[in-house]
Design a protein around this motif. Sequence first.
Motif, PDB file in Angstrom:
ATOM      1  N   PHE A   1      35.208  29.462 -43.334  1.00  0.00           N
ATOM      2  CA  PHE A   1      34.143  29.512 -42.318  1.00  0.00           C
ATOM      3  C   PHE A   1      34.158  28.246 -41.450  1.00  0.00           C
ATOM      4  O   PHE A   1      33.194  27.952 -40.747  1.00  0.00           O
ATOM      5  CB  PHE A   1      32.777  29.705 -43.005  1.00  0.00           C
ATOM      6  N   VAL A   2      35.257  27.516 -41.525  1.00  0.00           N
ATOM      7  CA  VAL A   2      35.429  26.303 -40.696  1.00  0.00           C
ATOM      8  C   VAL A   2      36.461  26.631 -39.642  1.00  0.00           C
ATOM      9  O   VAL A   2      37.637  26.873 -39.961  1.00  0.00           O
ATOM     10  CB  VAL A   2      35.925  25.108 -41.545  1.00  0.00           C
ATOM     11  N   THR A   3      36.051  26.685 -38.384  1.00  0.00           N
ATOM     12  CA  THR A   3      37.036  26.955 -37.337  1.00  0.00           C
ATOM     13  C   THR A   3      36.617  26.320 -36.015  1.00  0.00           C
ATOM     14  O   THR A   3      35.425  26.210 -35.713  1.00  0.00           O
ATOM     15  CB  THR A   3      37.310  28.482 -37.201  1.00  0.00           C
ATOM     16  N   GLY A   4      37.609  25.836 -35.295  1.00  0.00           N
ATOM     17  CA  GLY A   4      37.341  25.153 -34.029  1.00  0.00           C
ATOM     18  C   GLY A   4      36.753  23.762 -34.225  1.00  0.00           C
ATOM     19  O   GLY A   4      36.249  23.157 -33.278  1.00  0.00           O
ATOM     20  N   ALA A   5      36.862  23.237 -35.445  1.00  0.00           N
ATOM     21  CA  ALA A   5      36.275  21.919 -35.743  1.00  0.00           C
ATOM     22  C   ALA A   5      37.291  20.808 -35.509  1.00  0.00           C
ATOM     23  O   ALA A   5      38.495  21.027 -35.649  1.00  0.00           O
ATOM     24  CB  ALA A   5      35.795  21.881 -37.190  1.00  0.00           C
ATOM     25  N   ASP A   6      36.778  19.615 -35.162  1.00  0.00           N
ATOM     26  CA  ASP A   6      37.654  18.449 -35.118  1.00  0.00           C
ATOM     27  C   ASP A   6      37.119  17.439 -36.119  1.00  0.00           C
ATOM     28  O   ASP A   6      35.942  17.053 -36.045  1.00  0.00           O
ATOM     29  CB  ASP A   6      37.802  17.847 -33.717  1.00  0.00           C
ATOM     30  N   ILE A   7      37.977  17.039 -37.043  1.00  0.00           N
ATOM     31  CA  ILE A   7      37.543  16.279 -38.208  1.00  0.00           C
ATOM     32  C   ILE A   7      38.254  14.924 -38.262  1.00  0.00           C
ATOM     33  O   ILE A   7      39.464  14.863 -38.478  1.00  0.00           O
ATOM     34  CB  ILE A   7      37.840  17.085 -39.498  1.00  0.00           C
ATOM     35  N   PRO A   8      37.503  13.834 -38.025  1.00  0.00           N
ATOM     36  CA  PRO A   8      38.119  12.507 -38.135  1.00  0.00           C
ATOM     37  C   PRO A   8      38.513  12.193 -39.583  1.00  0.00           C
ATOM     38  O   PRO A   8      37.746  12.461 -40.501  1.00  0.00           O
ATOM     39  CB  PRO A   8      37.019  11.551 -37.668  1.00  0.00           C
ATOM     40  N   VAL A   9      39.701  11.674 -39.757  1.00  0.00           N
ATOM     41  CA  VAL A   9      40.149  11.157 -41.057  1.00  0.00           C
ATOM     42  C   VAL A   9      40.581   9.728 -40.763  1.00  0.00           C
ATOM     43  O   VAL A   9      41.744   9.446 -40.472  1.00  0.00           O
ATOM     44  CB  VAL A   9      41.296  12.013 -41.641  1.00  0.00           C
ATOM     45  N   ASP A  10      39.593   8.834 -40.726  1.00  0.00           N
ATOM     46  CA  ASP A  10      39.784   7.537 -40.076  1.00  0.00           C
ATOM     47  C   ASP A  10      39.124   6.375 -40.803  1.00  0.00           C
ATOM     48  O   ASP A  10      39.078   5.269 -40.241  1.00  0.00           O
ATOM     49  CB  ASP A  10      39.235   7.607 -38.644  1.00  0.00           C
ATOM     50  N   GLY A  11      38.607   6.617 -41.980  1.00  0.00           N
ATOM     51  CA  GLY A  11      37.941   5.536 -42.721  1.00  0.00           C
ATOM     52  C   GLY A  11      36.738   4.965 -41.977  1.00  0.00           C
ATOM     53  O   GLY A  11      36.294   3.859 -42.259  1.00  0.00           O
ATOM     54  N   GLY A  12      36.234   5.710 -40.974  1.00  0.00           N
ATOM     55  CA  GLY A  12      35.049   5.255 -40.238  1.00  0.00           C
ATOM     56  C   GLY A  12      35.359   4.512 -38.951  1.00  0.00           C
ATOM     57  O   GLY A  12      34.461   3.964 -38.322  1.00  0.00           O
ATOM     58  N   LEU A  13      36.625   4.558 -38.513  1.00  0.00           N
ATOM     59  CA  LEU A  13      37.010   3.810 -37.298  1.00  0.00           C
ATOM     60  C   LEU A  13      36.235   4.253 -36.056  1.00  0.00           C
ATOM     61  O   LEU A  13      35.817   3.438 -35.235  1.00  0.00           O
ATOM     62  CB  LEU A  13      38.523   3.959 -37.065  1.00  0.00           C
ATOM     63  N   LEU A  14      36.012   5.579 -35.970  1.00  0.00           N
ATOM     64  CA  LEU A  14      35.440   6.140 -34.750  1.00  0.00           C
ATOM     65  C   LEU A  14      34.073   5.543 -34.416  1.00  0.00           C
ATOM     66  O   LEU A  14      33.770   5.267 -33.261  1.00  0.00           O
ATOM     67  CB  LEU A  14      35.326   7.655 -34.916  1.00  0.00           C
ATOM     68  N   TRP A  15      33.248   5.374 -35.431  1.00  0.00           N
ATOM     69  CA  TRP A  15      31.900   4.850 -35.180  1.00  0.00           C
ATOM     70  C   TRP A  15      31.795   3.365 -35.517  1.00  0.00           C
ATOM     71  O   TRP A  15      30.714   2.785 -35.447  1.00  0.00           O
ATOM     72  CB  TRP A  15      30.847   5.660 -35.941  1.00  0.00           C
ATOM     73  N   GLY A  16      32.937   2.738 -35.865  1.00  0.00           N
ATOM     74  CA  GLY A  16      32.907   1.327 -36.230  1.00  0.00           C
ATOM     75  C   GLY A  16      32.661   0.432 -35.015  1.00  0.00           C
ATOM     76  O   GLY A  16      32.961   0.810 -33.897  1.00  0.00           O
ATOM     77  N   ALA A  17      32.098  -0.718 -35.242  1.00  0.00           N
ATOM     78  CA  ALA A  17      31.806  -1.636 -34.141  1.00  0.00           C
ATOM     79  C   ALA A  17      32.815  -2.783 -34.129  1.00  0.00           C
ATOM     80  O   ALA A  17      33.372  -3.116 -35.138  1.00  0.00           O
ATOM     81  CB  ALA A  17      30.410  -2.180 -34.287  1.00  0.00           C
TER      82      ALA A  17
END
Length: 252
Positions: free
Chosen positions: A236-252
Amino acid sequence: MQRFNLKGKVGIVTGGNGGIGAGIARGLLECGATVVIAGRNAAKNDAAVAELGKVGPVSAFVMDVTKEEDCYSVVREAVKRHGRLDILVNNAGIGSGKAPDELTLPEWHKVIDTNLTSAFVMSKAAHPEMKKTGGGKIINIGSMASYIGGARWTVYGPTKAAIIQLSRNCASAWASDNIQVNTILPGYIDTAMTKPLQSMAEFHTAALRRTAAGRIGTPDDFAGIAAFLASPASDFVTGADIPVDGGLLWGA
Ligand code: NDP
């Protein structure tokens, strides 16, 4: 573990002969899938088959994802070898770190062809085979550059942003065929692609500072997410984009 069982499933991983692709291939093999890895370099393919062969049934196919006929050939070959195709991982990609004034038009086309057009052609080639057996899983690979801009991501960024929309649109088009299409967004990962960046002290330190996990990722970090997205556990997961980044995306 039935939800994660890939026994009897057959997958293709483009660029599966090294880096993130090899980590993904390992995850699929660990859950019981049969895998065909596809890359240009026959020696790298053979070395990866020797290593991954210790985990499960894997073979290789020499091909170039920028060639339409090669994309159809690897799908045909996987079906010829194993009778079906259930999983496609569009992982093959190249980096490009040029500012707009440095980038040439041939370089632009090469990166678009390798990182984006290839995923469209491979998916189009795989779709009828998946439909025939009642469904399938397509996993595309984006990047932090899917979301974040940068002076040197002139063409790399657009390929990785567009792959998210390609995933969503294929997810929408093929939902009625029970095919789920998702995108994994890797953070800063230790592979051949980032080796030059790792020796640039300023870049390396800044990337690690942003990464909440406090370390660079490894190809092995992709084994679990790929196995999940390839398995019934993610139906039931489709069209999703899933970061696998250790939190880089929201890191400051
Ligand atoms: P690598 O350079 O280690 O691996 C790239 C793979 O792609 C190789 O197996 C290579 O095989 C294959 N490849 C490249 N061009 C072609 C082609 N024309 N035809 C067939 N295969 C091709 O890089 P990564 O493992 O780091 O990258 C994998 C994916 O992850 C890419 O899409 C990349 O953009 C993405 N990514 C990586 C990040 C990182 O930090 N490492 C961050 C974000 C995204 P061969 O040479 O044999 O053709």
